[in-house]
Design an enzyme around this catalytic site. Structure first.
Site, PDB file in Angstrom:
ATOM      1  N   LEU A 106      22.779  61.029  32.698  1.00 17.32           N
ATOM      2  CA  LEU A 106      22.076  59.786  33.051  1.00 17.32           C
ATOM      3  C   LEU A 106      23.008  58.579  33.002  1.00 17.32           C
ATOM      4  O   LEU A 106      22.580  57.469  33.311  1.00 17.32           O
ATOM      5  CB  LEU A 106      20.903  59.547  32.085  1.00 17.32           C
ATOM      6  CG  LEU A 106      19.845  60.649  31.976  1.00 17.32           C
ATOM      7  CD1 LEU A 106      18.762  60.246  30.990  1.00 17.32           C
ATOM      8  CD2 LEU A 106      19.209  60.929  33.325  1.00 17.32           C
ATOM      9  N   THR A 129      32.115  54.198  37.820  1.00 18.91           N
ATOM     10  CA  THR A 129      31.295  54.872  36.802  1.00 18.91           C
ATOM     11  C   THR A 129      30.474  55.986  37.428  1.00 18.91           C
ATOM     12  O   THR A 129      30.400  57.092  36.903  1.00 18.91           O
ATOM     13  CB  THR A 129      30.320  53.869  36.139  1.00 18.91           C
ATOM     14  OG1 THR A 129      31.052  52.751  35.702  1.00 18.91           O
ATOM     15  CG2 THR A 129      29.576  54.486  34.975  1.00 18.91           C
ATOM     16  N   TYR A 162      25.913  51.102  45.698  1.00 18.60           N
ATOM     17  CA  TYR A 162      25.180  51.884  44.701  1.00 18.60           C
ATOM     18  C   TYR A 162      24.604  53.146  45.343  1.00 18.60           C
ATOM     19  O   TYR A 162      24.807  54.270  44.865  1.00 18.60           O
ATOM     20  CB  TYR A 162      24.071  51.018  44.102  1.00 18.60           C
ATOM     21  CG  TYR A 162      23.246  51.699  43.051  1.00 18.60           C
ATOM     22  CD1 TYR A 162      23.846  52.329  41.964  1.00 18.60           C
ATOM     23  CD2 TYR A 162      21.860  51.714  43.134  1.00 18.60           C
ATOM     24  CE1 TYR A 162      23.083  52.946  40.987  1.00 18.60           C
ATOM     25  CE2 TYR A 162      21.086  52.331  42.162  1.00 18.60           C
ATOM     26  CZ  TYR A 162      21.700  52.949  41.092  1.00 18.60           C
ATOM     27  OH  TYR A 162      20.940  53.558  40.132  1.00 18.60           O
ATOM     28  N   LYS A 172      25.765  57.044  44.669  1.00 21.63           N
ATOM     29  CA  LYS A 172      24.802  58.042  44.195  1.00 21.63           C
ATOM     30  C   LYS A 172      24.652  59.176  45.203  1.00 21.63           C
ATOM     31  O   LYS A 172      24.454  60.335  44.838  1.00 21.63           O
ATOM     32  CB  LYS A 172      23.449  57.377  43.929  1.00 21.63           C
ATOM     33  CG  LYS A 172      23.427  56.633  42.608  1.00 21.63           C
ATOM     34  CD  LYS A 172      23.700  57.603  41.473  1.00 21.63           C
ATOM     35  CE  LYS A 172      23.356  57.060  40.127  1.00 21.63           C
ATOM     36  NZ  LYS A 172      23.535  58.070  39.075  1.00 21.63           N
TER      37      LYS A 172
END
Ligand code: UDP
Length: 336
Positions: free
Chosen positions: A76, A95, A149, A153
């Site tokens: 997560l 990240t 983002y 992902k």
């Protein structure tokens, strides 16, 4: 079961950790506290079965050791929140992409099951709601920071699914839709804690854009339940599954429900996107998950209603004021 949770001190991670500990599992928790916080997990320290490591996921040696000790990995750890993404795109991309790669690489040595959290952002500007997992991803240009983002992902998803296809590394990919509940912070711009906080303080509720954009809000307890059910079934391995609520509300509608549940006299103020985020910011008008696949694989639909969610968030933000309010309300209902 011994579970490793990366990002375990974050909002969703800490609720997952709590649930696992309460049911008797052992939890290894890794978090660098970049967006997570000790506050989120302080109440879990009393469990002997909880072990936490305040290290970034880039600490490959520690990550590998913890993965080796775990039976299942919940990945997560991620940069979250649209504001953070707009302000720190480098950190977001690094990240998200590096973290997932390191987790999959470590897990693959012993084929440990990895649950990886993706996001409804990957559907991008697709307007065909409800979103089915096999729908096209419609992203904006790379010059608009927001889409980094979704793209990072989406790359995580490709990587996880490729590990499964090519190396038989078991993975479950979940696209989390707007998840809310106690302990979510408004610091990164999320609408629910921000608006409930404003209503409790008596300051104006900041609705961005026209307020006609809509979202579906899922209580984090339901999200955790869905996650645990998915990792318990072999049928979810190698699959991408939406997790969220499909009850849709516009943001100005949400502001109204919040004002009424908290009995707030705060006005609503409309703020243009350019001011709220950055010039040229593109928002998504609607975002509704299809829950068919979740229901088929996990035999579950989120249960918590919007008013219940708002009450829980308000109670967390201001326990005393909200307890008084709930008491008054109960007395009024009894009198009726
Ligand atoms: N939003 C808002 N006021 C706020 C924060 C957010 O109107 O103070 C809007 C935001 O522009 C978006 C929606 O609420 O349309 C949900 O925002 P959030 O950041 O919670 O989640 P998102 O769905 O954008 O990931």
């Amino acid at each position: 079961m011994r579970a490793l949770i990366t990002g375990g001190a974050g909002f969703i991670g800490s609720h997952l950790a709590e649930r696992l500990l309460l049911r008797g599992d052992e939890v290894l928790l890794m978090d660098d506290l970049s967006t997570g916080s000790m506050e989120n997990i302080r109440h879990l320290k009393k469990f002997e079965r909880m072990h936490y490591f305040l290290e970034p996921i880039e600490n490959r040696q520690l990550l590998t050791e913890l993965v080796d000790e775990a039976d299942v990995i919940f990945h997560l750890a991620a940069a979250v929140g649209v504001r953070l993404i707009v302000e720190s795109p480098v950190r977001t991309i690094e990240t998200n992409v590096n973290g997932t790669q390191l987790v999959l690489e470590a897990a693959c040595k012993k084929r440990k099951l990895v649950f990886t959290a993706s996001t409804s952002e990957v559907y991008g500007k697709n307007i065909n709601v409800p979103f089915h997992e096999d729908a096209d991803l419609v992203l904006g240009p790379t010059t608009k920071g927001r889409w980094s983002y979704a793209a990072s992902k989406a790359l995580d998803e490709f990587l996880a699914l490729s590990y499964w296809k090519e190396k038989r590394q078991p993975v479950v990919v979940a696209r989390l839709f707007n998840t809310v509940g106690p302990r979510q912070t408004g610091r990164y711009g999320m609408v629910m804690p921000t608006l409930v906080g404003q209503a409790l303080e008596g300051t104006p509720l900041t609705v961005y854009g026209t307020g006609k954009q809509s979202r579906c809000f899922c209580d984090v307890r339901d999200t955790v339940e869905a996650i645990l059910r998915l990792i318990a079934t072999d049928r979810a391995v190698g699959e991408v599954v939406n997790i969220g609520s499909d009850f849709e509300v516009t943001i100005e509608g949400l502001a109204d429900v919040i004002r009424s549940r908290t009995q707030s006299s705060s006005p609503v103020t409309y703020i243009p996107y350019d001011q709220a985020y950055e010039p040229g910011f593109e928002d998504m008008l609607r975002r509704v998950p299809s829950l068919e696949k979740l229901e088929k694989l996990a035999n579950f639909r989120p249960q918590t209603t919007l008013p219940e969610i708002i009450d829980r968030v308000a109670e967390h933000l201001d326990p005393k004021r909200n307890r008084d309010f709930v008491r008054t309300r109960q007395a009024a209902t009894a009198a009726d």
